[in-house]
Enzyme design. Structure first.
Site, PDB file in Angstrom:
ATOM      1  N   SER A 134     -37.960  59.387   5.125  1.00  0.00           N
ATOM      2  CA  SER A 134     -36.726  59.298   5.906  1.00  0.00           C
ATOM      3  C   SER A 134     -36.090  60.686   6.034  1.00  0.00           C
ATOM      4  O   SER A 134     -35.902  61.372   5.026  1.00  0.00           O
ATOM      5  CB  SER A 134     -35.758  58.344   5.198  1.00  0.00           C
ATOM      6  OG  SER A 134     -34.515  58.327   5.856  1.00  0.00           O
ATOM      7  N   THR A 155     -35.887  52.433   5.809  1.00  0.00           N
ATOM      8  CA  THR A 155     -35.856  50.969   5.724  1.00  0.00           C
ATOM      9  C   THR A 155     -36.864  50.354   6.693  1.00  0.00           C
ATOM     10  O   THR A 155     -37.650  49.474   6.331  1.00  0.00           O
ATOM     11  CB  THR A 155     -34.427  50.460   6.047  1.00  0.00           C
ATOM     12  OG1 THR A 155     -33.542  51.011   5.080  1.00  0.00           O
ATOM     13  CG2 THR A 155     -34.339  48.951   6.025  1.00  0.00           C
ATOM     14  N   THR A 188     -38.203  53.269  23.513  1.00  0.00           N
ATOM     15  CA  THR A 188     -38.139  54.654  24.001  1.00  0.00           C
ATOM     16  C   THR A 188     -37.927  55.607  22.832  1.00  0.00           C
ATOM     17  O   THR A 188     -37.074  55.374  21.981  1.00  0.00           O
ATOM     18  CB  THR A 188     -36.994  54.788  25.028  1.00  0.00           C
ATOM     19  OG1 THR A 188     -37.287  53.904  26.100  1.00  0.00           O
ATOM     20  CG2 THR A 188     -36.874  56.211  25.553  1.00  0.00           C
ATOM     21  N   ASN A 207     -34.822  56.311  -6.455  1.00  0.00           N
ATOM     22  CA  ASN A 207     -33.575  56.889  -5.940  1.00  0.00           C
ATOM     23  C   ASN A 207     -32.474  57.000  -6.987  1.00  0.00           C
ATOM     24  O   ASN A 207     -31.610  57.865  -6.902  1.00  0.00           O
ATOM     25  CB  ASN A 207     -33.063  56.091  -4.735  1.00  0.00           C
ATOM     26  CG  ASN A 207     -33.214  54.599  -4.890  1.00  0.00           C
ATOM     27  OD1 ASN A 207     -34.264  54.083  -5.241  1.00  0.00           O
ATOM     28  ND2 ASN A 207     -32.138  53.879  -4.627  1.00  0.00           N
ATOM     29  N   GLN A 236     -37.677  59.299  -1.497  1.00  0.00           N
ATOM     30  CA  GLN A 236     -36.958  60.202  -2.407  1.00  0.00           C
ATOM     31  C   GLN A 236     -37.832  61.335  -2.942  1.00  0.00           C
ATOM     32  O   GLN A 236     -37.348  62.158  -3.709  1.00  0.00           O
ATOM     33  CB  GLN A 236     -36.353  59.420  -3.576  1.00  0.00           C
ATOM     34  CG  GLN A 236     -35.225  58.483  -3.177  1.00  0.00           C
ATOM     35  CD  GLN A 236     -33.949  59.219  -2.752  1.00  0.00           C
ATOM     36  OE1 GLN A 236     -33.797  60.423  -2.950  1.00  0.00           O
ATOM     37  NE2 GLN A 236     -33.019  58.479  -2.160  1.00  0.00           N
ATOM     38  N   CYS A 239     -26.473  51.797  -0.900  1.00  0.00           N
ATOM     39  CA  CYS A 239     -26.534  50.503  -0.215  1.00  0.00           C
ATOM     40  C   CYS A 239     -25.884  49.409  -1.050  1.00  0.00           C
ATOM     41  O   CYS A 239     -25.369  48.448  -0.530  1.00  0.00           O
ATOM     42  CB  CYS A 239     -27.974  50.098   0.045  1.00  0.00           C
ATOM     43  SG  CYS A 239     -28.978  51.446   0.580  1.00  0.00           S
ATOM     44  N   HIS A 267     -33.061  61.820   6.697  1.00  0.00           N
ATOM     45  CA  HIS A 267     -31.729  62.197   6.188  1.00  0.00           C
ATOM     46  C   HIS A 267     -31.727  62.499   4.692  1.00  0.00           C
ATOM     47  O   HIS A 267     -30.714  62.932   4.147  1.00  0.00           O
ATOM     48  CB  HIS A 267     -30.664  61.163   6.570  1.00  0.00           C
ATOM     49  CG  HIS A 267     -30.664  59.884   5.800  1.00  0.00           C
ATOM     50  ND1 HIS A 267     -29.824  59.672   4.738  1.00  0.00           N
ATOM     51  CD2 HIS A 267     -31.364  58.736   5.956  1.00  0.00           C
ATOM     52  CE1 HIS A 267     -30.011  58.428   4.281  1.00  0.00           C
ATOM     53  NE2 HIS A 267     -30.950  57.854   5.004  1.00  0.00           N
TER      54      HIS A 267
HETATM   55  C1  LIG Z   1     -36.139  54.949  -2.105  1.00  0.00           C
HETATM   56  C2  LIG Z   1     -35.510  54.639  -0.781  1.00  0.00           C
HETATM   57  N1  LIG Z   1     -36.168  53.893   0.111  1.00  0.00           N
HETATM   58  C3  LIG Z   1     -35.657  53.594   1.305  1.00  0.00           C
HETATM   59  C4  LIG Z   1     -34.415  54.036   1.670  1.00  0.00           C
HETATM   60  C5  LIG Z   1     -33.873  53.663   3.018  1.00  0.00           C
HETATM   61  O1  LIG Z   1     -33.966  54.745   3.919  1.00  0.00           O
HETATM   62  P1  LIG Z   1     -33.021  54.779   5.215  1.00  0.00           P
HETATM   63  O2  LIG Z   1     -31.645  55.079   4.725  1.00  0.00           O
HETATM   64  O3  LIG Z   1     -33.587  55.878   6.051  1.00  0.00           O
HETATM   65  O4  LIG Z   1     -33.154  53.457   5.885  1.00  0.00           O
HETATM   66  C6  LIG Z   1     -33.665  54.811   0.775  1.00  0.00           C
HETATM   67  C7  LIG Z   1     -32.293  55.253   1.120  1.00  0.00           C
HETATM   68  O5  LIG Z   1     -31.406  55.233   0.314  1.00  0.00           O
HETATM   69  C8  LIG Z   1     -34.237  55.127  -0.485  1.00  0.00           C
HETATM   70  O6  LIG Z   1     -33.573  55.865  -1.386  1.00  0.00           O
END
Ligand SMILES: Cc1ncc(COP(=O)(O)O)c(C=O)c1O
Length: 386
Positions: free
Chosen positions: A199, A71, A237, A151, A179, A325, A201
């Site tokens: 990202s 994000t 930091t 996603n 993704q 989300c 995770h």
């Molecule tokens: C295509 C896409 N962009 C951005 C994000 C946001 O990433 P983060 O969860 O690391 O903020 C996601 C997370 O679901 C995503 O699937």
């Protein structure tokens, strides 16, 4: 048996990542900006992580800016370019209707502050047409932001073709590769983009850390005021354990990618074919030709997707109705709607996203329990057809 089929929402942390992070939490407590031994140790570990993250996307380590996640990386790319280019008079931004909220809502925020924004339409397979982009470009377009892989449906956009169109009009190009990175080969330079967000995770790294790749020479206004960390691009930091975890996850993803992609594509296809054969009135959403290997999005006629999600959860199977989300809302998926699907279909669709822990046995179990659940829900249903 619990079966996790929601890897596009997040992935479990790889044990090697957790080990490295645990060691970092215990031993590498120094502030990476400190001059002394403790600081140097932390900085050296971050540099190694930066190299591993850069290698995953074919970039130079100096071009990687660690952020708090995808994000922030998306926000930074779009706001950073918009503000840096404001003085040039370029105040037009282009994106497409199936982007993640991190992009769409940043566009909305900039639109409120006077930037002109265009949201490109998609075809019924969820792909942006190069001609639509060509028609939308103007001489004051500052930035085009089109995601690499979606996603919810997993479709991959023709980024290299789109970047050529943006370049021809002097605009910069950002892609949200959250993704795709770690699932399929991603080479920032070969894609021709100027900025790319990832990202940790989503590829078995920790939450709360991501990266923005910004090609050398791209001007970006930092949006956090503070210290000079990350070459003056991102104040605060450094998150040493996070960066280390992301680095280990990136290295693991790179080394396992081709085998895992083949294995997951076979499992995904087995699930898809099995569900379509076992459950009548089902259909796959989005183009099946160009997709990340782990994702399928299936519509179940006359079913409320939330009810199916809950019924599957009671059977130990975790899936999703779209992006995590926006789940919890009963709004139909903006992605499926942007592809022109009816509200009914957008509300009866389930995303299955596979990953490391999934086996053939698990997939066969899901296929075997679905017909009964769907028949029961349909017998109770008042939901209309497409
Ligand atoms: C295509 C896409 N962009 C951005 C994000 C946001 O990433 P983060 O969860 O690391 O903020 C996601 C997370 O679901 C995503 O699937």
């Amino acid at each position: 048996m619990r079966i996790y089929l929601d890897h596009n929402a997040t992935t479990p942390v790889d044990p090697a990542v957790a080990d490295a992070m645990m060691r970092a939490l215990q031993d590498l407590f120094g502030n990476a900006s400190s001059v002394h031994y403790y600081g140097q140790q932390a900085k050296a570990a971050i540099d190694d992580a930066r190299s591993a993250v850069a290698a995953l996307i074919g970039a130079e380590p100096s071009e990687i800016v660690f952020t708090s996640g995808g994000t922030e990386a998306d926000n930074f790319a779009i706001r950073g370019v918009a503000e840096a280019l404001e003085v040039t008079g370029r105040r037009h931004l282009i994106t497409c209707g199936i982007e993640h909220e991190a992009v769409l809502n940043t566009f909305k925020a900039l639109a409120k502050r006077g930037w002109r924004t265009t949201v490109l339409p998609l075809d019924s397979g969820g792909i942006v047409s190069p001609n639509a982009l060509r028609d939308a470009m103007t001489d004051d377009t500052a930035l085009v932001s089109v995601m690499h892989a979606n996603n919810e449906i997993g479709t991959i956009q023709p980024i290299a073709e789109l970047t050529a169109i943006a370049k021809a009009r002097g605009a910069l190009f950002h892609t949200d590769a959250v993704q795709s990175a770690g699932k399929i080969p991603v080479n920032a330079r070969a894609l021709g983009v100027d900025l790319l967000a990832i990202s940790a995770h989503k590829f078995y790294g920790p939450k709360g850390i991501g990266a923005l790749w910004a090609k050398r020479g791209v001007r970006l206004s930092p949006f956090l005021a503070g210290g000079k960390q990350e070459r003056n691009r991102r104040a605060g930091t450094e998150n040493v354990p996070g960066a280390i975890g992301m680095g280990v996850a990136a290295a693991q993803a790179a080394s396992k990618m081709s085998g895992e992609a083949t294995r997951l594509a076979a499992l995904r296809d087995r699930l898809e074919t099995g569900v379509l054969a076992a459950v009548p009135n089902t259909d796959v959403n989005g183009s099946r030709a160009s997709r990340v290997p782990n994702t399928t999005n299936i519509s179940f006629e006359r079913i409320e997707a939330e009810s199916l999600l809950i019924a599957l959860d009671l059977e130990g199977v975790a899936v999703s109705t779209g992006s995590a989300c926006s789940s919890g809302t009963l709004e139909p998926s903006h992605v499926l709607k942007a592809m022109g699907l009816s509200s009914h279909r957008a509300q009866n669709s389930i995303r299955f996203s596979l990953g490391a822990s999934n086996t053939e046995q698990q997939i066969d179990h899901v296929i075997s329990i679905l017909p009964k659940i769907v028949t029961k829900l349909r017998s109770l249903s008042t939901v209309g057809t497409r």
